[in-house]
Design a protein around this motif. Structure first.
Motif, short mmCIF file in Angstrom:
data_model
loop_
_atom_site.label_atom_id
_atom_site.label_comp_id
_atom_site.label_asym_id
_atom_site.label_seq_id
_atom_site.Cartn_x
_atom_site.Cartn_y
_atom_site.Cartn_z
N VAL A 98 1.95 -8.35 -24.17
CA VAL A 98 1.16 -7.57 -23.21
C VAL A 98 1.27 -8.24 -21.85
N VAL A 99 1.63 -7.45 -20.84
CA VAL A 99 1.70 -7.96 -19.48
C VAL A 99 0.52 -7.41 -18.72
N GLU A 100 -0.39 -8.28 -18.30
CA GLU A 100 -1.51 -7.82 -17.49
C GLU A 100 -1.11 -7.92 -16.02
N ALA A 101 -1.07 -6.77 -15.37
CA ALA A 101 -0.72 -6.75 -13.96
C ALA A 101 -1.92 -7.19 -13.13
N SER A 102 -1.64 -7.59 -11.91
CA SER A 102 -2.77 -7.89 -11.02
C SER A 102 -3.46 -6.57 -10.68
N GLY A 103 -4.68 -6.65 -10.19
CA GLY A 103 -5.47 -5.45 -9.93
C GLY A 103 -4.92 -4.57 -8.82
N ILE A 104 -3.95 -5.05 -8.09
CA ILE A 104 -3.39 -4.23 -7.02
C ILE A 104 -1.87 -4.18 -7.11
N ALA A 105 -1.39 -4.33 -8.31
CA ALA A 105 0.06 -4.24 -8.53
C ALA A 105 0.49 -2.78 -8.54
N GLU A 106 1.77 -2.56 -8.33
CA GLU A 106 2.34 -1.23 -8.47
C GLU A 106 2.95 -1.15 -9.87
N PRO A 107 2.30 -0.42 -10.76
CA PRO A 107 2.77 -0.42 -12.15
C PRO A 107 4.21 0.02 -12.29
N ARG A 108 4.62 1.01 -11.47
CA ARG A 108 5.98 1.52 -11.65
C ARG A 108 7.01 0.42 -11.40
N ALA A 109 6.76 -0.40 -10.41
CA ALA A 109 7.70 -1.48 -10.10
C ALA A 109 7.75 -2.48 -11.24
N LEU A 110 6.58 -2.75 -11.79
CA LEU A 110 6.50 -3.70 -12.89
C LEU A 110 7.24 -3.16 -14.12
N HIS A 247 8.21 2.88 -5.07
CA HIS A 247 9.38 2.12 -5.47
C HIS A 247 10.66 2.82 -5.20
N ALA A 248 10.62 3.64 -4.14
CA ALA A 248 11.86 4.31 -3.79
C ALA A 248 12.95 3.29 -3.57
N ALA A 249 12.56 2.18 -3.00
CA ALA A 249 13.55 1.13 -2.78
C ALA A 249 14.00 0.54 -4.10
N GLY A 250 13.10 0.66 -5.07
CA GLY A 250 13.49 0.24 -6.42
C GLY A 250 13.42 -1.25 -6.62
N GLU A 251 13.67 -2.00 -5.64
CA GLU A 251 13.69 -3.45 -5.82
C GLU A 251 12.57 -4.03 -4.99
N CYS A 252 11.48 -4.30 -5.65
CA CYS A 252 10.38 -4.88 -4.92
C CYS A 252 10.79 -6.23 -4.38
N GLY A 253 10.22 -6.56 -3.29
CA GLY A 253 10.55 -7.83 -2.69
C GLY A 253 11.77 -7.71 -1.81
N THR A 254 12.45 -6.57 -1.91
CA THR A 254 13.58 -6.37 -1.00
C THR A 254 13.35 -5.06 -0.28
N GLY A 255 12.35 -5.05 0.53
CA GLY A 255 12.11 -3.89 1.36
C GLY A 255 11.37 -2.79 0.63
N HIS A 256 10.34 -3.13 -0.13
CA HIS A 256 9.60 -2.10 -0.82
C HIS A 256 8.78 -1.28 0.16
N ALA A 257 8.48 -0.06 -0.25
CA ALA A 257 7.62 0.79 0.56
C ALA A 257 6.18 0.32 0.39
N ARG A 258 5.25 1.10 0.90
CA ARG A 258 3.85 0.67 0.87
C ARG A 258 3.36 0.45 -0.55
N HIS A 259 2.80 -0.67 -0.77
CA HIS A 259 2.17 -0.96 -2.06
C HIS A 259 0.68 -1.08 -1.83
N LEU A 260 -0.06 -0.77 -2.88
CA LEU A 260 -1.51 -0.87 -2.79
C LEU A 260 -1.94 -2.22 -2.24
N HIS A 261 -1.25 -3.26 -2.69
CA HIS A 261 -1.71 -4.59 -2.31
C HIS A 261 -1.37 -4.96 -0.87
N ASP A 262 -0.60 -4.13 -0.20
CA ASP A 262 -0.29 -4.46 1.19
C ASP A 262 -1.57 -4.57 2.03
#
Ligand code: GTP
Length: 381
Positions: A98-110, A247-262
């Motif tokens: 089980v992977v618990e994401a942070s409360g403001i993670a983007e699930p799709r990216a994960l 996650h249109a960019a698909g690769e978080c950390g390399t130019g991701h679009a707006r994430h909740l945690h921003d």
């Protein structure tokens, strides 16, 4: 190696949900009743101090912690892969991870990160999305991105049912069904959920049985291709505000679009010395401006044991962690998460919680124990 190949791939279930919805609580409930399965756990917390890991550590067959930022934006995607592969080692004998994401993670990216892990010993096992019944409606208004998260869930858990009446609960159920008509929604208190709904594929019933069905990998990938536009469309229908494709960019950390945690910042502080329970209670009950979530594990003057403390959406709760051996010096870990938080002020506020050496406040601890969830065993009871 052959032992690895002989084993069916281990499902990796992602548990996501907004800050304080009850993800760690659900995880602990699962760990407390795994129906005989051995669970590995990966915990990701937004703050530099991974309080969630502190609160689950020791209960699972293997816990790996990622702190200081959302895993979904980790530039070190290999880190997750390595962690999953390590847990999937036959020697660990795990049945599910089980992977618990942070409360403001983007699930799709994960999810994409899990799917991208090139290890046949694991497979993606679905997204469980946890909602706080008391806060869900407002949270979605404030953070429309949540609609997109809900839309890709395989199971929606509407938690904290004890805090709301029937009408509010129906409203949250309607919202969940509107955003995700196919995922079953289960209503829980304290995250108590039938573990078989998550990781017993052999006996998993069909959706009509009112229990969850997990996406197959094919379904997930198809959803990935069409889901971005669909979820964007859904969100813009519902909210005007587009979530873009997280996650249109698909690769978080390399130019991701707006994430909740921003929009969020977290301040993590370790405070040496026992804390003044009365002042801590005041901070939890009236959090600093902009703060939505406070959590931590603390040592308090007048208490011979460690407490976990939580404040979320106006509710305060404290719990006994069961740890009684106080380290010398005692160190309390606290994380404050919010938008527009004044970091300098928050650090000063948290640092100022240390009890004066001559503190003489016999009843101060009651300000903390009154927030225990069960009829309390107060010192004078
Ligand atoms: N009343 C009530 N409180 C709950 C319930 N489930 C969890 N809580 C409390 O809500 C607070 C937050 O729970 P967590 O499980 O830490 O939430 P989380 O989603 O892991 O939080 P983050 O990791 O910070 O996003 C804690 O104080 C829990 O004890 C519930 O069903 N009812």
């Amino acid at each position: 190696m052959s032992r690895r190949r002989d084993r069916p791939a281990i499902p990796v279930i992602v548990v996501a949900g907004f800050l304080g919805a009850g993800k760690t609580t659900l995880l602990n409930a699962l760990l407390g009743n795994t129906v005989g399965a051995r669970l590995g756990v990966i915990v990701n917390d937004f703050g530099a101090i991974n309080v969630d890991a502190l609160l689950v550590a020791g209960q699972s067959a293997g816990t790996i912690s990622f702190g200081n930022g959302c895993l979904c934006c980790s530039v070190d995607a290999d880190g997750l892969g390595d962690a999953l592969s390590g847990l999937a080692d036959p020697a660990a004998g795990l049945d599910a991870i089980v992977v618990e994401a942070s409360g403001i993670a983007e699930p799709r990216a994960l999810i994409k990160m899990v799917v991208a892990v090139a290890d046949p010993a694991i497979r993606y096992g679905g997204l469980v999305y946890v909602l706080d019944a008391a806060a869900a409606t407002l949270t979605r208004q404030l953070h429309p991105e949540i609609g997109g998260h809900l839309a890709i869930a395989d199971l929606v858990v509407i938690n904290k049912a004890d805090l709301v009446d029937g009408d509010v609960l129906s409203g949250v159920l309607d919202m969940a069904r509107e955003l995700n008509p196919t995922a079953p929604a289960v209503v829980t208190t304290e995250g108590h959920i039938d573990a078989r709904a998550l990781f017993d594929p052999g006996s998993r019933p069909q959706p009509s049985d009112d229990l969850p069905r997990q996406l197959t990998l094919d379904e997930l990938l198809r959803a990935e291709e069409s889901g971005a536009e669909e979820s964007d469309a859904e969100e813009s229908d519902a909210e005007e505000e587009s979530d873009a494709d997280e996650h249109a960019a698909g690769e978080c950390g390399t130019g991701h679009a707006r994430h909740l945690h921003d929009a969020f910042t977290s301040v993590s502080v370790q405070v040496e010395g026992v804390l003044d329970p009365r002042r801590l209670a005041e901070l939890l009950e009236r959090p600093p401006v902009g703060c939505y979530r406070i959590k931590g594990v603390v040592w308090l003057a007048g208490a011979g044991e460690q407490f976990a403390v939580h404040a979320v959406g106006g509710f305060v709760r404290t719990e006994r962690t069961g740890v009684r051996r106080m380290p010398r010096p005692p160190v309390s870990s606290l994380v404050v998460i919010g938008t527009g938080v004044d970091e300098v002020q928050v650090r000063a506020d948290l640092g100022g919680l240390v009890a004066a050496p001559d503190l003489d406040d016999e009843f101060g601890i009651l300000r903390i124990t009154r927030h225990l969830p069960v009829p309390s065993q107060l010192p004078n009871d």
